[in-house]
Design an enzyme around this catalytic site. Structure first.
Site, mmCIF file in Angstrom:
data_model
loop_
_atom_site.group_PDB
_atom_site.id
_atom_site.type_symbol
_atom_site.label_atom_id
_atom_site.label_comp_id
_atom_site.label_asym_id
_atom_site.label_seq_id
_atom_site.Cartn_x
_atom_site.Cartn_y
_atom_site.Cartn_z
ATOM 1 N N TYR A 91 0.817 -1.199 0.000
ATOM 2 C CA TYR A 91 0.000 0.000 0.000
ATOM 3 C C TYR A 91 0.862 1.265 0.000
ATOM 4 C CZ TYR A 91 -2.940 3.828 1.563
ATOM 5 O OH TYR A 91 -3.575 5.047 1.653
ATOM 6 N N HIS A 147 -3.834 16.453 -3.395
ATOM 7 C CA HIS A 147 -4.158 16.652 -1.988
ATOM 8 C C HIS A 147 -3.869 18.082 -1.519
ATOM 9 C CE1 HIS A 147 -4.737 12.422 -2.097
ATOM 10 N NE2 HIS A 147 -4.637 12.211 -0.796
ATOM 11 N N ASN A 186 1.585 12.378 5.212
ATOM 12 C CA ASN A 186 0.715 11.570 6.056
ATOM 13 C C ASN A 186 1.179 11.665 7.516
ATOM 14 O OD1 ASN A 186 -0.349 8.077 6.093
ATOM 15 N ND2 ASN A 186 -1.463 9.931 6.491
ATOM 16 N N TYR A 188 -15.169 34.462 45.570
ATOM 17 C CA TYR A 188 -14.532 33.278 44.991
ATOM 18 C C TYR A 188 -13.459 33.637 43.965
ATOM 19 C CZ TYR A 188 -18.352 30.409 46.927
ATOM 20 O OH TYR A 188 -19.225 29.776 47.759
ATOM 21 N N ARG A 242 -10.534 34.273 46.368
ATOM 22 C CA ARG A 242 -10.277 33.211 47.328
ATOM 23 C C ARG A 242 -9.991 31.860 46.658
ATOM 24 N NH1 ARG A 242 -14.976 31.053 51.019
ATOM 25 N NH2 ARG A 242 -15.890 32.994 50.284
ATOM 26 N N PHE A 247 -1.582 7.747 12.100
ATOM 27 C CA PHE A 247 -1.893 9.062 11.533
ATOM 28 C C PHE A 247 -3.126 9.697 12.157
ATOM 29 C CE2 PHE A 247 -3.576 5.649 8.814
ATOM 30 C CZ PHE A 247 -4.927 5.828 9.050
ATOM 31 N N GLU A 285 -11.973 6.389 5.174
ATOM 32 C CA GLU A 285 -11.569 7.118 6.375
ATOM 33 C C GLU A 285 -12.849 7.521 7.101
ATOM 34 O OE1 GLU A 285 -9.312 10.160 4.494
ATOM 35 O OE2 GLU A 285 -7.832 8.739 3.720
#
Length: 657
Positions: free
Chosen positions: A163, A193, A306, A394, A397, A443, A528
């Site tokens: 792959y 991409h 990647n 508060y 404190r 990834f 994905e």
């Protein structure tokens, strides 16, 4: 021979210059001649000598006088933008400075830092972004990179189906690619991409992104060649930085879009920035620095894009800035407590030993070191020693409890970010010692995404409680000070709208604190099918932290203004030093004036950690001298004169919560 690169409309033209005593007018006309020569219709320009234009350096955008000599205003290999009169701005021209710098001014490097993929820390990454270091690899890293590449070359030579090396990607994982097209496969991957949108990352952030990707590849589990990795290092050391849009990653399979843009520039395509050129075509920027575009080998495109480096590099900045503002928030709150004449009894060490969260104990310790009137006499504290107040609100404190969890969350997030910085996060992973590649899911950006969502939620609370303290400073019924901290109220509005600004920022943060990592949209044809949305987690965490810094800047201004109404009384020595620091950049508010510059000036002090640097020596000295090595917790473990139990500076009786 000197040479200059001139940008006209959609073209970059190299113009040699034998005589640098020629004028900018001559350079522009020479560039126009070359532009006309390359255009079939002469680019619509009928005569060079009649064409009027404006020239400016790409770096800094400084206008150039047509009558100045080249030798006087340009350097060899400078980049120049030529705008022809009547034209709109060239459609692909990008201003030199891509966005506001959120870290520090760019600095020329002085030293090298050796990367091995295992020991880089978030602080180092920030310094790489600032330009303090060049990069080189350790010998061990080089050896591992070479070994993993040799395995990939063997896989290609033996025509194995693996792959991302000999197949397509994502949905096309079962499509085998011929050896003759493996280079094209990797180039197509990067080009397709590179689909991000939005403003480019600043130079600092792009340097951090590139440095982090180099560090991950240096681990030797990605299969990139040493030649390609060295080319990336050369680009980093020359500060040749790709155009990387800030939007487009879903955080699995890694930060594909931004890392593709990063790789695209290294291939000599798209845009690049350098301190010399400003923005220009990548091939010209590389050439101007004596560099060649990367030629991708099998698997290298995938190795470059990647991973989680966009999330992590932005996350590193976020966690470093969060740590800086959290430390300074304690100092600012302590100053506010002094101005509001609060008590230090709530910071007694025995109280916090009963609930021993590290952050809570640390914050209470800082308050004691800044406010202990036995160690640092305070005239303000003495002025209300015998008041009839029962206890504080508060927002004063409970600072150790509220600020404390922010500190603990920052430490938690920093651990995750530092682990991620030194993690191999691409796919498939190359194991040279085993002689195989293995597909996995490193990834996926869920770790940094979740951590940065936590960070935003925790650090936001520093602004939320700060805004309430600003209200107490500005409200005369709560502060016993003039309304909105100004004389002649009505004629002057003082801090009225500064408080509104703080409230607006806190409200905006409430929306930004919604976790992005609770969302997931399936992508890549359901290959994905679960993603982290970590890119948005990182970007909004930075925005939240910036708002926190700005709110605390307003509180610091307000607290210092409150001091003016308590004079001639003085506060403790460390807090007086903080007051003096603020007054070195912002004068007291005697009557209304333009306020935004004051807020920006104090925000800059916080970014540069100057408030922390002024107070830290006193904090360190107090903790060294006054913290017992061990101290049992018991009802009688302290007295009012015990250093670990600061002397009461307002009357404290059992009362309402």
């Amino acid at each position: 021979m000197p040479r200059f690169t001139v940008h006209i409309r959609d073209e970059w033209l190299a113009v040699p210059c034998r005589d640098t005593s020629n004028t900018i007018q001559w350079l522009g006309q020479e560039a126009l001649k070359r532009y006309i020569k390359n255009k079939p219709d002469n680019g619509g320009i009928t005569a060079v000598k009649d064409t009027r234009f404006v020239a400016r350096r790409c770096q800094g955008l400084g206008l150039l006088d047509a009558d100045d000599t080249i030798d006087d205003v340009l350097e060899d290999n400078d980049f120049v933008e030529l705008a022809i009169e009547g034209d709109t701005m060239s459609p692909d021209f990008i201003p030199c400075e891509p966005g506001v710098s959120h870290l520090y001014p760019y600095t020329r490097w002085k030293f090298y830092i050796s990367l091995d993929g295992n020991s880089l820390m978030s602080t180092d990454l920030i310094n790489l972004g600032r330009g303090l270091y060049k990069i080189k690899l350790t010998p061990e890293a080089e050896r591992k990179v070479v070994q993993s590449r040799e395995l990939l070359d063997t896989i290609v030579k033996e025509n194995k189906v693996v792959y991302g090396i000999t197949t397509g990607f994502g949905k096309f994982a079962r499509t085998v690619i011929p050896v003759s097209k493996l280079k094209e496969l990797q180039e197509n991957l990067v080009r397709s991409h590179s689909a991000g949108v939005g403003n480019p990352l600043s130079p600092e952030r792009t340097r951090m992104l590139l440095a982090l990707r180099i560090n991950v590849l240096a681990k030797g589990h990605s299969g990139v060649s040493l030649e390609t990795l060295q080319a990336m290092i050369q680009a980093f050391n020359a500060s040749c930085l790709s155009f990387v849009p800030e939007k487009g990653t879903v955080g699995a399979s890694g930060d594909l879009a931004p890392l593709s843009h990063l790789a695209l520039g290294l291939m000599g395509e798209g845009k690049m920035w350098s301190p010399t050129s400003g923005w220009a075509d990548a091939k010209y920027v590389l050439e101007a620095h004596g560099l060649k575009p990367i030629s991708l080998k099998p698997k290298e495109g995938l190795a470059l894009i990647n991973g989680t480096q966009m999330i992590t590099s932005l996350g590193a900045e976020a966690v470093e800035r969060a740590q800086a503002i959290a430390q300074q928030a304690d100092i600012i709150a302590a100053l506010t407590l002094e101005v509001l004449k609060g008590t230090t009894k709530a910071f007694d060490s025995d109280i916090h030993a009963l609930r021993p969260h590290p952050g809570q104990i640390e914050v209470a310790q800082r308050f004691r070191s800044l406010l202990d009137s036995d160690h640092h006499p305070s005239q303000i504290a003495e002025s209300h020693r015998f008041c009839d107040r029962v206890q504080d609100a508060y927002t004063m404190r409970c600072c150790p409890q509220v600020h404390g969890i922010a500190n603990d969350t920052i430490a938690f997030v920093q651990n995750i970010i530092n682990t991620e910085i030194n993690s191999a996060t691409d796919n498939p992973m190359v194991f040279a010692e085993r002689g195989e590649t293995i597909s996995g899911g490193n990834f996926h950006g869920e770790y940094p995404a979740k951590a940065l969502d936590f960070l935003a939620i925790a650090v936001h609370e520093l602004a939320s409680i700060s805004e309430r303290r600003i209200e107490r400073l500005c409200n005369p019924s709560l502060s016993e000070l003039p309304a909105f901290l100004v004389n002649e109220g009505g004629l002057n509005s003082g801090f009225m709208i500064a408080h509104c600004t703080a409230a607006a920022l806190v409200s905006e943060n409430k929306v930004l604190c919604h976790p992005s990592s609770v969302d997931s949209l399936s992508t890549s044809a359901a290959t994905e099918d679960h993603v982290s949305m970590g890119g948005w987690a990182a970007r909004k965490a930075l925005r939240v932290i910036e708002h926190v810094e700005q709110v605390l800047a307003i509180e610091l201004l307000a607290a210092c203004q409150g001091i003016e109404f308590l004079r001639p009384l003085r506060t403790t020595t460390p807090l007086e030093k903080v007051y003096e620091l603020v007054r070195s950049v912002v004068k007291p508010w005697m009557k209304d004036r333009f306020m935004s510059p004051d807020i920006e000036a104090v925000h800059r002090l916080l970014l540069d950690q100057k408030v922390w640097n002024v107070a830290k020596p006193y904090i360190d000295k107090y903790q060294t001298e006054y913290i017992p090595e061990s101290r049992p917790v018991s009802p009688t473990a302290f007295s009012l004169d015990s250093p670990a139990s600061p002397r009461n500076t307002s009357c404290d009786f059992p009362g309402v919560f």
